[in-house]
Design an enzyme around this catalytic site. Structure first.
Site, PDB file in Angstrom:
ATOM      1  N   ASN A  82       0.851  -1.188   0.000  1.00  0.00           N
ATOM      2  CA  ASN A  82       0.000   0.000   0.000  1.00  0.00           C
ATOM      3  C   ASN A  82       0.886   1.237   0.000  1.00  0.00           C
ATOM      4  OD1 ASN A  82       0.801   0.540   2.701  1.00  0.00           O
ATOM      5  ND2 ASN A  82      -0.918  -0.622   3.529  1.00  0.00           N
ATOM      6  N   ALA A  83       0.297   2.408   0.001  1.00  0.00           N
ATOM      7  CA  ALA A  83       1.090   3.631  -0.150  1.00  0.00           C
ATOM      8  C   ALA A  83       2.089   3.810   0.987  1.00  0.00           C
ATOM      9  CB  ALA A  83       0.165   4.839  -0.252  1.00  0.00           C
ATOM     10  N   GLU A 143       3.431   1.450   2.855  1.00  0.00           N
ATOM     11  CA  GLU A 143       4.473   0.432   2.735  1.00  0.00           C
ATOM     12  C   GLU A 143       5.447   0.764   1.615  1.00  0.00           C
ATOM     13  OE1 GLU A 143       1.360  -2.965   4.360  1.00  0.00           O
ATOM     14  OE2 GLU A 143       1.780  -2.749   2.207  1.00  0.00           O
ATOM     15  N   ASP A 165      -6.043  -7.745   1.821  1.00  0.00           N
ATOM     16  CA  ASP A 165      -6.148  -9.179   1.547  1.00  0.00           C
ATOM     17  C   ASP A 165      -7.089  -9.441   0.380  1.00  0.00           C
ATOM     18  OD1 ASP A 165      -4.547  -9.588   3.800  1.00  0.00           O
ATOM     19  OD2 ASP A 165      -6.279  -9.844   5.122  1.00  0.00           O
TER      20      ASP A 165
END
Length: 490
Positions: free
Chosen positions: A206-207, A209, A276
């Site tokens: 995600n952004a 991460e 997920d």
């Protein structure tokens, strides 16, 4: 995503084999109401009402693949004969399309995340875990599971939550097994270094991460594009896909320009497990021979549905089709629902702690009185459901000359009002069936009724709701409007 493309992908997905490898968790949600502060400390007191237990992390990825029609081999580690490990085994056994390869480790507990929720808001999360890397015989057993389960798979999904299962040796085994069977590898990574995964097909952070892995900002499209290109420099992956919540998804394929796929605004009830769902949808679409662009669109649609649910929820093909249809509707059209959709939406509102109001009528010719009435009704609740009589129902109540406007027209005008959140047509003479489905907290009718004469009043009071009578605007009624029209015409 176009409906025809979605249906084609959904038709190809059933039976496709997906291997899901990584950190397995048990997610426990404890729901209740907070009405007071503890006298012992300045903390809320949660009056527990219900509890949900489900597979999380890699287990939730597997559940989502199965819900969309795929066949899943789930590889993970649980504690050695601990109660949460037994719970995980039981949950896997309930899923007919999930083949469980759960390795027990006597030296660690099964990862458990317990969330306490009131009014749709998480009050506290308590984690039980040991994130040290697996090794020795446990690691070797996981590797054997990878080797045994990959035959016939179209994709291997690695769900790396940093809890110790996805070691370098496990990653290497997954790459070897995927190469041997011609499967793609997609990684959902929370790691500092993407390089540890080697030459995989796709990494999906995600952004936040992505920012963590590249030390670069990821707020704007330009910043995300720069960070994606930097990520490709730092690893051997063929592509990096970053999920950006409401901003959409951005994709960087090695040797190509970065592409941005804007998000569709949705009401978020619970973002737990949305990543997920995205991983599962991406993987299944690729296993079904979908192009990356179609896989991204499929994942966006699936995650958009998932965040509208409570808990680490799965998404069904029917829900995706409905979401695709809604995306092509005008906002007003999307408010018009049948009984099943009404029940689902109201359940989500109630889980978020919202007060639901209900009123009903023919609404043949909408006038000033109706607008004032509905505005007042909406002021008494957080969400307002309006039941509207079908044409046949109006004729039985008002005579053969009514309605002047058909159901579609009347429902669309109501749905176009900001004070109305849902419009539910009904065929019967009374809306009692809708009231039983919606279980409103507030039942509203006009002040020309007596409370005891309001249909459903006893039901609503029975489950703790209330009945309110809204004042009417003098001189305005549908009958009066029609009479004045006839007088003007004559």
């Amino acid at each position: 995503m176009e409906l025809a493309d979605l249906q084609d992908l959904l038709n190809r997905a059933p039976g496709r084999r997906v291997v899901c490898l990584g950190d397995l968790m048990v997610d426990r949600f404890v729901y209740g109401q907070v009405t007071r502060v503890s006298p012992e400390a300045p903390i809320p007191v949660l009056a527990r009402s219900r509890e949900l237990v489900m597979l999380g992390a890699a287990g939730n990825v597997a559940r989502n693949v199965a819900a969309l029609g795929g066949e899943v081999a789930l590889i993970g580690v649980i504690g050695g004969n601990d109660p949460n490990g037994r719970e995980a085994l039981r949950l896997v056994e309930q899923e007919t399309q999930i083949e469980g390869y759960l390795v027990d480790d006597p030296d660690r507990p099964t990862t458990l995340k317990t969330r306490f929720v009131s009014g749709g808001q998480q009050l506290l999360r308590v984690d039980l875990e040991d994130d040290k890397p697996i090794g020795g015989t446990v690691e070797q057993r996981v590797i054997r599971c990878v080797e045994d389960s990959c035959q016939g798979a179209g994709v291997v999904l690695i769900s790396d939550y940093g809890k110790g299962v996805v070691t370098d040796a496990v990653i290497a085994a997954a790459r070897r097994a995927a190469t041997a069977c011609g499967a793609k590898i997609v990684v959902d990574s929370k790691a500092r270094s993407f390089a540890r995964y080697g030459a995989v097909d796709l990494i999906k952070p995600n952004a936040a991460e992505l920012a963590y892995a590249t030390d670069m900002p990821t707020e704007s499209d330009d910043q995300v594009a720069a960070a994606l290109l930097r990520a490709l420099e730092l690893c051997e992956a063929k592509a990096v896909v970053v999920t950006r919540a409401s901003k959409g998804i951005s994709v960087a394929v090695r040797g190509e320009a970065v592409r941005h796929f804007p998000g569709v605004p949705r009401e978020v009830f619970d973002a737990s497990g949305a990543g997920d769902t995205t991983l599962a949808a991406l993987g299944l679409a690729l296993a079904a021979d979908g192009a990356l662009e179609d896989a991204v669109a499929f994942a966006q649609l699936a995650s958009g549905v998932a965040v509208g649910k409570v808990g680490t929820a799965t998404v069904s093909p029917d829900e995706l089709v409905e979401a695709a249809l809604s995306a092509h509707m005008a906002p007003a059209e999307a408010k018009i629902v049948g009984p099943q959709r009404l029940s689902e939406i109201v359940a989500r509102w109630r889980a978020k702690g919202l007060r639901v109001g209900f009123t009903n009528g023919c609404f043949d010719i909408l006038h000033k009185g109706h607008v004032a009435y509905l505005t007042q009704a909406r002021a008494w609740c957080d969400r307002l459901v309006v039941g509207v009589n079908s044409d046949a129902s109006v004729r039985r109540l008002k005579g053969e000359s009514r309605p002047l406007n058909g159901l579609e027209s009347r429902a669309m005008v109501l749905a176009g009002m900001s004070s109305v959140d849902l419009v539910a047509p009904f065929e019967d003479d009374t809306p009692i069936g809708l009231i039983e489905l919606a279980r409103p907290d507030i039942l509203i009718k006009g002040a020309d009724y007596a409370e005891d004469g309001v249909v459903g009043a006893d039901l609503v009071r029975g489950w703790g709701g209330e009945v309110k009578l809204a004042p009417l605007v003098n001189g305005y009624s549908t009958t009066g409007v029609i009479a004045r029209m006839l007088e003007t015409k004559s």
